[in-house]
Design a protein around this motif. Structure first.
Motif, PDB file in Angstrom:
ATOM      1  N   ALA A  20      75.585 -98.657 -16.965  1.00 61.18           N
ATOM      2  CA  ALA A  20      74.946 -99.916 -17.766  1.00 61.18           C
ATOM      3  C   ALA A  20      74.195 -99.228 -18.761  1.00 61.18           C
ATOM      4  O   ALA A  20      73.950 -99.506 -19.841  1.00 61.18           O
ATOM      5  CB  ALA A  20      74.332-100.729 -17.014  1.00 61.18           C
ATOM      6  N   GLY A  21      73.078 -98.226 -18.310  1.00 61.67           N
ATOM      7  CA  GLY A  21      72.259 -97.557 -19.309  1.00 61.67           C
ATOM      8  C   GLY A  21      72.852 -96.671 -20.396  1.00 61.67           C
ATOM      9  O   GLY A  21      72.515 -96.956 -21.501  1.00 61.67           O
TER      10      GLY A  21
ATOM     11  N   GLU B  76      74.313 -99.505 -22.771  1.00 62.13           N
ATOM     12  CA  GLU B  76      73.230-100.058 -23.591  1.00 62.13           C
ATOM     13  C   GLU B  76      72.805 -99.204 -24.842  1.00 62.13           C
ATOM     14  O   GLU B  76      72.686 -99.650 -25.943  1.00 62.13           O
ATOM     15  CB  GLU B  76      72.057-100.370 -22.620  1.00 62.13           C
ATOM     16  N   THR B  77      72.645 -97.885 -24.569  1.00 59.97           N
ATOM     17  CA  THR B  77      72.295 -96.875 -25.529  1.00 59.97           C
ATOM     18  C   THR B  77      73.313 -96.808 -26.551  1.00 59.97           C
ATOM     19  O   THR B  77      73.348 -96.698 -27.800  1.00 59.97           O
ATOM     20  CB  THR B  77      71.702 -95.573 -25.048  1.00 59.97           C
TER      21      THR B  77
ATOM     22  N   ARG C 239      75.648 -99.209 -27.313  1.00 54.53           N
ATOM     23  CA  ARG C 239      75.716-100.166 -27.927  1.00 54.53           C
ATOM     24  C   ARG C 239      74.674-100.465 -29.012  1.00 54.53           C
ATOM     25  O   ARG C 239      74.564-100.940 -30.267  1.00 54.53           O
ATOM     26  CB  ARG C 239      75.558-101.680 -27.134  1.00 54.53           C
ATOM     27  N   ALA C 240      73.463 -99.961 -28.832  1.00 52.22           N
ATOM     28  CA  ALA C 240      72.164 -99.915 -29.595  1.00 52.22           C
ATOM     29  C   ALA C 240      72.394 -98.715 -30.656  1.00 52.22           C
ATOM     30  O   ALA C 240      71.535 -98.928 -31.550  1.00 52.22           O
ATOM     31  CB  ALA C 240      71.073 -99.876 -28.722  1.00 52.22           C
TER      32      ALA C 240
ATOM     33  N   TYR D 233      71.920 -93.830 -28.833  1.00 55.14           N
ATOM     34  CA  TYR D 233      72.247 -92.546 -27.994  1.00 55.14           C
ATOM     35  C   TYR D 233      72.387 -91.295 -28.702  1.00 55.14           C
ATOM     36  O   TYR D 233      72.898 -91.209 -29.973  1.00 55.14           O
ATOM     37  CB  TYR D 233      73.922 -92.767 -27.357  1.00 55.14           C
TER      38      TYR D 233
END
Length: 168
Positions: free
Chosen positions: A117-118, A121-122, A124-125, A128
């Motif tokens: 999930a981490g 999330e990176t 998606r944002a 990364y």
């Protein structure tokens, strides 16, 4: 074990995934009339990911000059990251520069879900960034007295790399 591999991606075991039906384009051309055998690596992929790969392959063969611009969105699918995690876990390997080992992430289903999930999330944002690679020197096969450099990426970088490989 029965049931989903993880609750947030809804994947089930790889039982019964060895034979796959031929795509409709192959059926229309009469190229193959029986199911083809999948490699073990393909059999471990989720059915949706296998279908995506088949579609991308067919499009690339049909139009060799076609540019695939929107593959990043496919990387954001939880089942893609989870299938990549399964492959990274199976490959094993040493920890990267951050010192995180695969068995530290694989302590429980919740820890794997949190780890993925981490990463998700990176991604998606779009924040990364790959970590630095740990450099290790190993002896050459031809001359054990000489050393050659070997780069070891972090576990999260390996998961992202494997997810990209599974899409492409």
């Amino acid at each position: 074990a029965k049931g989903p591999w993880c609750k947030w991606c809804g994947l089930k075991g790889a039982r019964g995934l060895i034979d796959m039906k031929v795509s409709t384009t192959e059926q229309a051309t009469g190229a193959q009339d029986e199911p083809r055998k999948l490699s073990v690596r393909e059999a471990l992929l989720p059915p949706k990911l296998r279908a995506l790969r088949e579609k991308l392959k067919a499009k690339a063969k049909q139009e060799p000059g076609f540019r695939f611009y929107s593959l990043y969105g496919q990387l954001l699918r939880p089942e893609v990251l989870f299938a990549a995690w399964i492959q990274v876990r199976a490959n094993g390997g040493a920890p990267g520069i951050d010192g995180v080992r695969i068995d530290q992430v694989d302590v429980s289903a919740e820890s794997v879900e949190g780890f993925l999930a981490g990463i998700l999330e990176t991604l998606r944002a779009r924040t990364y960034r790959a970590s630095a690679v740990r450099r290790v020197y190993i002896p050459k096969a031809s001359d054990p007295k000489q050393l050659r450099p070997l780069g070891i990426p972090t576990v999260s970088d390996r998961v992202v790399q494997q997810a990209i490989v599974q899409i492409v």
